[in-house]
Enzyme design. Structure first.
Site, short mmCIF file in Angstrom:
data_model
loop_
_atom_site.label_atom_id
_atom_site.label_comp_id
_atom_site.label_asym_id
_atom_site.label_seq_id
_atom_site.Cartn_x
_atom_site.Cartn_y
_atom_site.Cartn_z
N CYS A 171 28.81 13.86 -52.15
CA CYS A 171 28.55 14.93 -53.11
C CYS A 171 28.49 16.24 -52.32
O CYS A 171 28.84 16.27 -51.14
CB CYS A 171 27.26 14.68 -53.89
SG CYS A 171 25.78 14.52 -52.87
N THR A 172 28.07 17.31 -52.94
CA THR A 172 28.14 18.62 -52.29
C THR A 172 27.29 18.70 -51.03
O THR A 172 27.78 19.03 -49.95
CB THR A 172 27.71 19.72 -53.27
OG1 THR A 172 28.49 19.62 -54.46
CG2 THR A 172 27.91 21.10 -52.65
#
Length: 249
Positions: A180-181
């Protein structure tokens, strides 16, 4: 003036989360910090920005100051820069979760997926026995992702539970590698899969941001840009601001 930006989180017991809201806001204001910070009994999550010296002082207070009394000593941080202020105001909120999944069994402070360093990520996702999952939302994936990653097509993070139940069942006996980020969504998503009986779940340490910071473009398997939740919109390799219209092929 340039600004320093910190994406931060920490899963730790904060039963006094509501009582921390006002003094944390005051601490932010004292150091000219703007952005969003979420507090919950499970920890803290946020992205903030300030002039570099001010942000350094603020982060030092979070990790070692009296407000959290050492509970944020292991704060996860991703640092970058911005040419102009990426936030126009400060928000400090108290929530039920610092990242909303809605699964009480998914507790990263108890169990979470094994961390994979950015330098080791390419070799892992190149393996035929590995299922690579992008844990971010659909609009983020459209801007960029890793080659061959599954896009769950979620509108919000809480949709991940339904995706896992409907589409990941056959991967239960395989290695699942997720990203994810900045890492926080994978902490919970991997904890959820482990609670559902998946045996080998791994996550990119520091998320896409750490990968883009550390892995040279010539060696990168990332395609496109990485959406960030501030006025910069998108970052590329080296965490440089990038045109948001660039999308993954």
């Amino acid at each position: 003036m340039s600004y320093a930006v910190a994406a931060l989180y920490r899963f730790t017991s904060l039963p006094d989360a509501a009582a921390l809201q006002a003094p944390l806001r005051a601490l932010c204001e004292a150091h000219d910090v703007k952005g969003t910070i979420l507090l919950a009994q499970e920890g803290v999550n946020g992205t903030v920005a300030a002039p570099p010296a001010s942000l350094d002082a603020f982060l030092a207070e979070l990790r070692g100051g009296p407000l959290f009394a050492g509970r944020l000593d292991g704060l996860e941080l991703k640092l970058s820069t911005a040419a102009k202020a990426p936030f126009g105001r400060l928000k400090v909120k108290v929530k039920r979760e610092i990242v909303t999944l809605g699964d009480p069994a998914a507790d990263p402070s108890v169990r979470t997926g094994a961390y994979v360093a950015p330098a080791d990520w390419n070799a892992l996702i190149a393996r035929d026995d590995v299922v690579v999952v992008d844990v971010r939302n659909a609009f983020e994936v459209e801007m960029g992702s890793f080659e061959g990653a599954i896009d769950p097509r979620t509108r919000r993070f809480s949709d991940f539970k339904a995706f896992a139940a409907e589409r990941l069942g056959e991967a239960r006996g395989r290695t699942v590698a997720m990203f994810c980020t900045g890492g926080i969504r994978c902490e919970k998503a991997s904890a959820h899969l482990l609670a559902q009986g998946f045996s080998d779940v791994r996550q990119l340490k520091g998320g896409v941001l750490k990968y883009l910071e550390e892995v040279p473009p010539a060696e990168s398997r990332w395609r496109g840009t990485c959406f960030v939740f501030d006025d910069r919109i998108a970052l590329g390799h080296g965490l440089a601001e990038a045109p948001p219209r660039e999308t993954a092929p």
